[in-house]
Design an enzyme around this catalytic site. Structure first.
Site, PDB file in Angstrom:
ATOM      1  N   GLY A   1      -0.043 -13.644   2.656  1.00 39.10           N
ATOM      2  CA  GLY A   1       1.190 -13.601   2.352  1.00 39.10           C
ATOM      3  C   GLY A   1       1.692 -12.662   1.457  1.00 39.10           C
ATOM      4  CD  GLU A   2      -0.410 -10.327  -4.103  1.00 35.19           C
ATOM      5  OE1 GLU A   2      -0.649  -9.359  -4.680  1.00 35.19           O
ATOM      6  OE2 GLU A   2      -1.130 -11.539  -3.769  1.00 35.19           O
ATOM      7  CB  ALA A   3       4.025  -7.041   0.204  1.00 35.74           C
TER       8      ALA A   3
ATOM      9  CE  LYS B   1      -4.136 -11.261  -2.472  1.00 36.64           C
ATOM     10  NZ  LYS B   1      -4.922 -12.911  -2.612  1.00 36.64           N
ATOM     11  CB  ILE B   2       0.010  -7.350   4.220  1.00 35.77           C
ATOM     12  CG1 ILE B   2      -0.263  -8.904   4.476  1.00 35.77           C
ATOM     13  CG2 ILE B   2       0.045  -6.582   5.690  1.00 35.77           C
ATOM     14  CD1 ILE B   2       1.168  -9.331   4.742  1.00 35.77           C
TER      15      ILE B   2
END
Length: 1687
Positions: A633-635, A637-638
């Site tokens: 969910g963390e931007a 990490k994406i």
């Protein structure tokens, strides 16, 4: 036309066909069926003319091919008419032709013109007319056709035939016809696949059981006696075929021996081809589903059900071919499993039940070849239903529970499941989940949760799940017993009768099934070892622990897995773990890949690089990439993940975009589009135009083609990008972490669909494809190998997994349910569990089950007892009988229960309690009353009774001891009612447990005894209600087991003896007496058994008597023990062997007892034993006689009466007489005697040999050494008596002792006697050849002898030595040294005795002594003197610290206050020591003087030298002592202060010099030769001069003295009083010197005159205190000096 009797002519076929054609003619409509009638008549006429002519190619037996075609045409025409009356005779004729095997040949679709094909096709076709009777007839004919061994119906024709029957079943309106159709189909399956199995048409066929076919479905169509009708229908067809004559040829020949059975060509392979084809089509039929438009197609559901039923029939009756033939095995895997998979989503109960039944058969028979499939289907079909606790389908779950119970009938199956799945790293923990699922079901829905189950259904589930758990543990026990190769099953016999026999091969043959076949294609024998499986299971558990940790904290999980070496430490190995491990949480994988730390970043890069995106479009690539994890969910990490993805995509497809940035931005857009399109929360969806617009200019400022973006948009919108395990169906709330851990989420999601209606809609095709991929992936791994174990150690791991859930399920059910059946089932489970855990030696688990059962007896709280508690008691007793050999420590719980049962029964019967043993203050009247009969009169408010009624906890040793208050009447009534329940348990059952102990094995009986001792101790120590029940049982089991082998009995008795000792030492006198009396009874019985020599069993048995006797503070107990031992010995004396040791120990302890009556009682028995049974004592080992002697010696120490002591010594003399008189000679009979040197000449040979035996020596040793020790007794009478007896024994019987034995007697018997007066043990080390043990080599110095005793001992010693001088001559030096030691003793008595003894020894043996022996005597005396001198000088040095009179004033000289206590003690000791020392020295001088005077003629110069050395040394010492003025002053002062007499130092000096002078003078005078040799005359002159100087010193002042007084040299002062006294004392000595000078020869006098003349002159000047000195002096001058001057 011929008569009906001859219709058809003479041929066999004609006789069958003729009547049928005639009937057709009669039933046909003449106008409508004219052609048919004419054809029939024509055939009839033709048949009349035909005769049998065998034609192998003809389809009809006995006719040619052309005739056969002609004859069968009317039948075909009849079948085509559609007229029932005509069809029936045609079908009947066809049935007979098939049944009688008249028709023959191969029927297949490849030859549609063949007569048989047409016939069968026509028969199938007539079913369409809708007549019920015709349907039955068709079914009969078709079954007969298939049944016929002459017809091989193949391919499509076979399928058509089956389809016809199929349609009859589906389209029929008559229940009987439907049942018949199903039965016919089942029978056809049996026939086809039995022949396929045998690969032959002549296989033996079984008949289908119609009732079994209706077990699951079609119960509603069972009308009246339809089942019976259908069964008869099938039986008739099958038996009609069996009545056919033997064939003249075989249609299908079996393959020759050694030929391959899997040929592609040949008739045999055709049979199997047909079977395979039929199986394949049935599977396809079972996989037909309704269309989405018509989901309520019940016909399709029934057809599916029928197909599954037929598949079940095939599988149930399948043989080894299904495993040995790869084609058939693959058919099961690819077709049947696919069918099960697709039908798994249906909620039709009949289909689910059939699936479970088929799966059960697959498990039983084919599991070895279907490991992967079983691993998938078990969770899918069984576990998902079993684990659904809140919202289960009742029928569905009951089916699963029935399945589990059914598979437990095969013990190997349960074991195989655990070995191949729970111990397999890549497989689910099926066994563990079964047990846990059953536990959840047994416990029911959690409190507070809602459920759809009714109370009755919930209870049913609970009871059935418990039954399944019982079946599991029973199967484990059965398998264990089989593997242990026990002749009779170890399972409890009473349990074996409660369930069907475990011989599954027999039982399964009866129901049409067999166990898994021996052929295991993937069997891995190397992995069958339990140790390897243990490692694999441990690895799996550890890895699952890491997976669980990863799903909570990914980084911690990876660290744990790397540290535990479950995953490598390189990024590539971690990537492999993430991509290939089932059970990982997809979200956590995404979170880990997005971490910013160094190692997770490397893992993410390696993860992305592991994908190959070549020739993939962008949509396929991102979909493929995201199938393995869920984006975090963390931007940030994406961003990191997508950035790497874009790089990888561009690297694999370099021409796709201008840069990786384009792919990165587009990837983000695609993810956003996917969320927007498929998130129901988003109301306004993104359009294609919006998507294109959002992605303009992303390709280095350029736009991507709109067609490209549009196509990408369509792909995402139409087909959501999701993980491969995601399903379009929502997950059930029941899904737990365990499913995820085992990687079954995707599989189980499809079966969690809840359908309220029976809709024949199959499983999701995408999911099915995914499962099939799992099959293929697992089949290639090593873990797919199937393992079979025979090592029972595997049960340990199974028990570790299952014992907790089983214990919980059984305990909770038993506790909460009052249902008798449920309780009985739980108790069975407990018994099986105890059996398994006990045999496997799993102590913790075994004790847990036994303890739980013991608690459920509720005996500790009898007021709440119910029937189930009584059943638990019965189960406890059964366990004790059946598994007693393995209970070990668990016996304590069982025996505690038995004790409590007996207690309650006694209370109920009103029998007297055991309180009489403990309440000694009660009157006899109260003791006799006991408790009233509770069942008749109610209960009294007795403390014990109230405690029992109130109850307590199980673990408490007593029941309700501290609960105050009276019990209520209703409590008592309830208690009495519950006691009635215990009437079901008789005393026989209780006693049987104890009686059965004699059948227990060694370790078991030892454990049993330990436990019973512990329980008994608990009973005895109870503060409120002590009892002796277990104590009495201990005595009983001792009786029961006394006949065991000695080794085992000794182990039992070591425990019992310790217990008897502890109880015998109890403060409770009554209990102690009871125990001792019980011990006496056991001992009496034990002594009935004879004991061989050199064994110690009797001694060990009687040891408790010894210990209690030694430690008990109770005089009553000690007296009882003495009486018990006396009774046992006197009544069983002939059997007592090693027991004598304990007997004498008891009497030894009694001899030292403080009670006179005990001493006298014991001595009375000892007297009888010694007098009457002495031979029994000496026939055993020597230590027994030693103990006897020790006992008698202890009696001599008795202080109560001297009679006992003296009598005991007399008995010692009596023992010696017995020994000497031959009391042991009878023991030597048969012993080969060897010659020995006689001690004296007059001994008989038997006496000579008597003492050569070690055994006989060992008897004398304790006797003699015992008497030797008595000589140091504090009582004079005992000392004297023992001395007398000892030396009398030696003197009277010494002639039978060998020289070696005499040496031992001296070293260990005689010499220690004198230790008390001598204080040295040096002699004891001189004789290395002693036969006496070292334990007798030292003698305690306990008391100092008086003069009389010393004299006696010395006298006895000399008498003994003189009597046996020839034998013991070698001991002379030791004896002389000993006497010399007496002489130097500080006490005067021993000194005098030593002198007298030494003189007597020399007097008696002097003429027999050799030169060396004389020298030894004098050297010993010299040593005694010198040792005394050295020790005395050390004593004198202690006076150095005491001040002399020169340092003290006149007032202080006699002032005692100025001297400390220590100095006074030192002075007192020195004075006493000086006196004794002088005495010893004078005695030595006397001895030497007397010896010389008496034996001077026998003495040589060497002897004289030693004598002179002694006298010179002593005289010098005396002079030195008397000359020490400081010492004299200190001694004088000490004597003054202490008021003691002064030591006679002057007397000592004078006496020694006098004797010295006399000896020298005697030598010079009487032995001139020696005198000349030794120059004795010179020594005489020296001594004379020394004496004169000493005299002159006290009569004249010397020069040094004059200077000190500053007087003129020539002054003469008068002597003082002291000097006068000294002069007077020395006068006789001076006179003797002057006389010696006077008696010298003239030459000698003349030679020495210059030396002593000045001294003589000084004598003239001296003041003499005696007139005798001047007179003798004048004589010397006159006689000697005058004579010399005359010359």
């Amino acid at each position: 036309m011929s008569s009906s009797q001859n219709l058809g002519g003479a041929t066999r076929c004609g006789r069958v066909i003729g009547p049928s054609l005639d009937k057709i003619i009669k039933n046909a409509a003449w106008r409508k069926h004219t052609f048919l009638v004419s054809a029939c008549k024509s055939v009839l006429d033709k048949l009349e003319a035909l005769s049998d002519s065998p034609d192998p190619s003809s389809p009809l037996f006995g006719l040619t091919t052309s005739d056969a075609d002609a004859v069968l045409q009317p039948l075909l025409l009849s079948l085509d008419t559609g007229y029932a009356k005509v069809i029936e005779p045609a079908l009947d004729c066809s049935f007979k032709l098939f049944s009688l095997s008249l028709l023959r040949g191969e029927v297949c679709s490849s030859s549609p013109d063949s007569l048989l094909y047409k016939l069968i096709h026509a028969i199938c076709k007539v079913c369409g007319i809708g007549e019920e009777s015709i349907e039955l007839a068709v079914l009969r004919v078709l079954l007969a056709a298939v049944r016929s061994p002459r017809i091989l119906i193949r391919g499509d024709c076979l399928l058509h035939l089956v389809r016809t029957c199929y349609n009859v079943y589906l389209g029929g309106f008559n229940g009987t016809n439907q049942i018949c159709a199903k039965s016919v189909l089942a029978q056809i399956m049996l026939i086809v696949f039995t022949r396929s199995e045998a690969n032959s048409m002549d296989a033996s066929l079984k008949t289908v059981n119609v009732n079994d076919l209706l077990a699951i479905t079609d119960k509603n169509v069972n009308e009246g006696n339809s089942v019976h009708i259908c069964q008869g229908f099938i039986n008739d067809v099958i038996t009609a075929g069996e009545a056919a004559p033997p064939p003249d040829f075989a249609l299908v020949q079996p393959p020759e021996e050694g030929a391959s059975s899997t040929e592609d060509e040949g008739t045999g392979s055709k049979i199997r081809e047909d079977g395979f084809l039929l199986f394949k089509n049935l599977c396809k039929l079972s996989m037909k589903f309704s269309s989405q438009e018509n989901t309520d197609d019940q016909i399709l559901v029934r057809g599916k059900t029928l197909s599954l039923e037929l598949l079940k029939v095939i599988i149930d009756n399948g043989g080894p071919i299904w495993l040995s033939d790869e084609r058939f095995l693959n058919a099961i895997k690819q077709l049947l499993c696919l069918s099960l998979l697709k039908n798994s989503a249906l909620s039709v109960m009949s289909i689910f039940q059939l699936q479970c039944a088929i799966f059960t058969t697959l498990l039983r028979k084919y599991r070895s070849g279907m490991k992967s499939e079983v691993g998938i289907f078990f969770p899918m079909l069984v576990l998902r239903v079993l684990e659904n606790v809140l919202q289960p389908s009742f029928v569905q779950k009951m089916t699963v529970l029935s399945l589990l119970e059914n598979i437990c009938h095969d013990p190997n199956l349960i074991i195989d499941i655990f070995v191949n799945f729970d111990c397999d790293v890549e497989s689910p923990n099926i066994f563990e989940r079964i047990v846990n699922g059953l536990l959840k079901t047994a416990l029911g829905p959690p409190p507070g949760s809602s459920t759809i189950l009714s109370p009755v259904q919930d209870i049913t589930f609970r009871h059935e799940s418990v039954k399944c758990l019982v079946s599991i543990i029973k199967a484990m026990g059965t398998w264990m017993d089989q593997q242990l190769s026990v002749g009779d099953s170890l399972l409890p016999k009473s349990l074996e009768n409660e369930a069907p026999a475990n011989n599954h091969s027999n039982s399964n043959e009866e129901d049409g099934t067999t166990i898994d076949h021996d052929f295991h294609p993937d069997l891995n024998p190397e992995s069958s070892d339990a140790a390897t499986l243990e490692q694999r299971r441990a690895y799996k558990i550890e890895r699952q622990k890491g997976v669980t940790l990863f799903n909570r904290k990914p980084s911690k999980g990876i660290e744990f897995l790397i540290s535990s070496k479950k995953v490598g430490n390189s990024p590539d190995e971690v990537v492999s773990f993430l991509r290939n491990t089932t059970g990982l949480n997809a979200t956590m994988i995404g979170d880990y890949l997005g971490e910013r730390e160094d190692f997770p970043m490397k893992v993410m890069h390696a993860y992305v690089d592991s994908f190959d995106f070549k020739e993939m479009n962008f949509g396929e690539a991102i979909r493929f990439f995201l199938r393995g994890f869920r984006l975090p969910g963390e931007a940030q990490k994406i961003d990191r993940i997508m950035e790497k993805f874009a790089e990888r995509f561009c690297k694999c497809n370099p021409n796709s975009f201008s840069s990786a940035d384009t792919a990165y931005v587009l990837a983000y857009s695609v993810i956003m589009l996917n969320t927007d399109a498929h998130n129901i929360m988003v109301k306004e969806k993104m359009t294609k135009a919006d998507f294109i617009r959002n992605n303009r200019g992303i390709d280095d400022g350029k736009d991507l083609p709109e067609e490209y973006l549009g196509a990408l948009y369509d792909q995402v919108v139409i087909n959501e990008i999701k993980m491969s395990s995601d399903s379009s169906a929502p997950e059930s709330r029941q899904s737990n972490g365990l499913n995820k851990l085992l990687g079954l989420d995707g599989i189980l999601n499809l079966v969690y669909w809840t359908q309220t209606e029976e809709k024949a809609v199959g499983a999701n095709g995408l999911l099915i494809k995914d499962i099939q991929e799992k099959f293929r992936s697992k089949s290639g791994k090593s873990e797919s190998a199937y393992h079979v174990v025979t090592d029972v150690a595997i049960l340990r791991f199974m028990v570790e997994v299952s014992w907790g859930p089983m214990l919980a399920a059984f305990s909770v059910t038993l506790d909460q349910s009052d249902d008798r059946l449920a309780a009985v089932e739980c108790l069975r489970g407990f018994r099986y569990a105890v059996h398994v855990t006990a045999v496997m030696g799993m102590q913790t688990q075994r004790d847990a089950f036994v303890t739980s059962m013991a608690k459920f007896t509720n005996l500790h709280c009898a007021g709440d007892m119910k029937q189930k508690n009584v059943d638990a008691v019965k189960a406890i007793i059964s366990i004790a009988i059946e598994d007693g050999n393995h209970l070990q420590d668990a016996w304590e719980h069982i025996l505690t229960c038995l004790s409590r049962i007996e207690h309650l029964q006694l209370l109920g019967e009103g029998a007297p309690s055991d309180a009489s043993y403990f309440a000694s203050t009660e009157t006899e009247e109260k003791k006799a009353l006991g408790f009233p009969n509770l069942k008749k009169k109610g209960a009294l408010q007795n403390p014990v009774m109230m405690a029992v009624v109130r109850g307590g906890s199980y673990d408490s040793s007593t029941i309700g001891p501290n609960m105050p208050g009276l019990v209520k009447q209703d409590q008592i009534n309830n208690f009495i009612a519950n006691l009635n329940l215990l009437d079901q348990i008789g005393s026989f059952q209780l006693n049987n447990v104890y009686a059965h102990s004699q059948r227990l094995k060694t370790e078991a009986i030892v454990a049993f005894v330990k436990a019973l001792c512990k329980v008994s101790m608990s009973e005895l120590q109870s503060p409120t209600d002590p009892r002796v029940f277990s104590l009495t049982k201990l005595v009983e089991i001792a009786h029961y087991n006394m006949n065991r082998i000695r080794l085992v009995w000794s182990r039992i008795w070591s425990i019992l003896s310790d217990f008897f000792v502890s109880v015998g030492l109890s403060e409770n006198l009554s209990v102690a007496i009871f125990v001792m009396d019980s011990l006496r009874q056991l001992s009496m019985k034990f002594l009935e058994r004879e004991e061989l020599a050199n064994y110690n069993f009797q001694n060990e048995f009687l040891r408790p008597f010894v210990i209690v006797m030694q430690k008990s503070s109770s005089a009553e107990i000690r007296e009882l023990i003495v009486r018990c031992i006396s009774q046992m010995v006197l009544s069983r004396v002939s059997n007592v062997k090693s027991g004598w040791k304990s007997v004498f120990k008891v009497f030894t302890t009694a001899a030292a007892d403080e009670r006179k009556n005990i001493v006298l009682l014991a001595f009375e028995t000892m007297e009888k034993i010694v007098r009457e049974y002495f031979s029994y004592i000496t026939e055993t080992e020597a230590t027994t006689f030693t103990d006897c002697v020790r006992c008698l010696i202890t009696f001599t120490n008795s202080t109560f009466t001297s009679d006992v002591s003296l009598n005991a010594i007399a008995f010692l003399r009596f023992c010696a007489l017995k020994l000497a008189d031959g009391g042991l000679v009878w023991n030597e009979k048969g012993r080969s005697s060897s010659p020995s040197t006689p001690v004296t000449d007059d001994h008989s040979p038997s006496t000579q040999n008597f003492m050569d035996a070690d055994e006989n020596i060992s008897y004398w040793v304790p006797l003699l050494t015992g008497l030797s020790k008595l000589t140091s007794d504090s009582r004079s009478a005992i000392r004297k008596s023992s001395l007398e007896v000892l030396f009398n024994i030696l003197k009277d019987h010494g002639h039978i002792f060998s020289r070696t034995f005499w040496i031992g007697v001296f070293s260990s018997v005689i010499y220690p006697i004198f230790n008390s007066v001598w204080g040295e043990n040096d002699l004891l080390s001189k004789d290395e050849h002693s036969s006496f043990p070292s334990t007798f080599s030292s003698h305690p110095s306990e008391v100092s002898w008086d003069a009389e005793t010393s004299a006696m001992a010395a006298q006895y010693l000399v008498d003994l030595f003189v009597s046996f001088f020839t034998v013991i001559r070698s001991q002379l030096s030791s004896v002389v040294s000993l006497l010399a030691g007496l002489i130097r003793s500080p006490a005067q008595g021993p000194t005098v005795a030593g002198v007298g003894a030494l003189l007597r020894l020399a007097d008696e043996l002097g003429d027999r002594f050799s030169e060396n022996e004389w020298k030894e005597i004098f050297l010993a005396v010299n040593e005694a003197a010198s040792l005394t001198l050295s020790s005395f000088m050390k004593t004198l040095r202690t006076m150095d610290d005491i001040p002399d009179e020169d340092t003290l004033s006149d007032q202080d000289f006699s002032n005692e206050d100025d001297i400390d206590e220590d100095s006074l003690q030192t002075m007192s000791y020195v004075v006493a020591r000086t006196k004794s020392h002088i005495t010893v020295q004078l005695q030595v001088v006397q001895v030497v003087t007397d010896l010389y005077r008496i034996h001077q003629q026998s003495l040589l110069a060497s002897h004289v030298t030693v004598i002179l050395e002694i006298l010179s040394s002593i005289s010098s010492h005396a002079h030195q002592l008397n000359s020490d003025l400081i010492l004299q002053k200190k001694v004088r002062r000490a004597c003054s202060i202490l008021e003691l007499s002064e030591p006679p130092m002057l007397h000592f000096e004078n006496d020694t010099f006098q004797n010295y002078l006399d000896i020298l003078q005697a030598i010079v005078t009487n032995n001139p030769g020696v005198s000349l040799e030794l120059n004795v005359e010179s020594q005489l002159m020296t001594v004379c001069m020394q004496i004169l100087k000493m005299y002159l010193k006290c009569t004249l002042f010397q020069g040094d003295e004059l200077e000190e007084t500053r007087q003129p040299k020539n002054w003469i002062l008068p002597m003082g009083a002291a000097s006068k006294e000294e002069a007077a004392a020395r006068s006789p000595l001076v006179v003797a010197v002057l006389k010696a000078l006077r008696e010298l020869k003239r030459d000698s006098f003349k030679r020495y005159a210059p030396n002593f003349f000045p001294l003589l002159v000084e004598l003239v000047r001296s003041e003499h205190s005696s007139s005798q000195v001047p007179q003798v002096l004048s004589t010397v001058f006159h006689t000697c000096m005058g004579a010399m001057m005359d010359e």
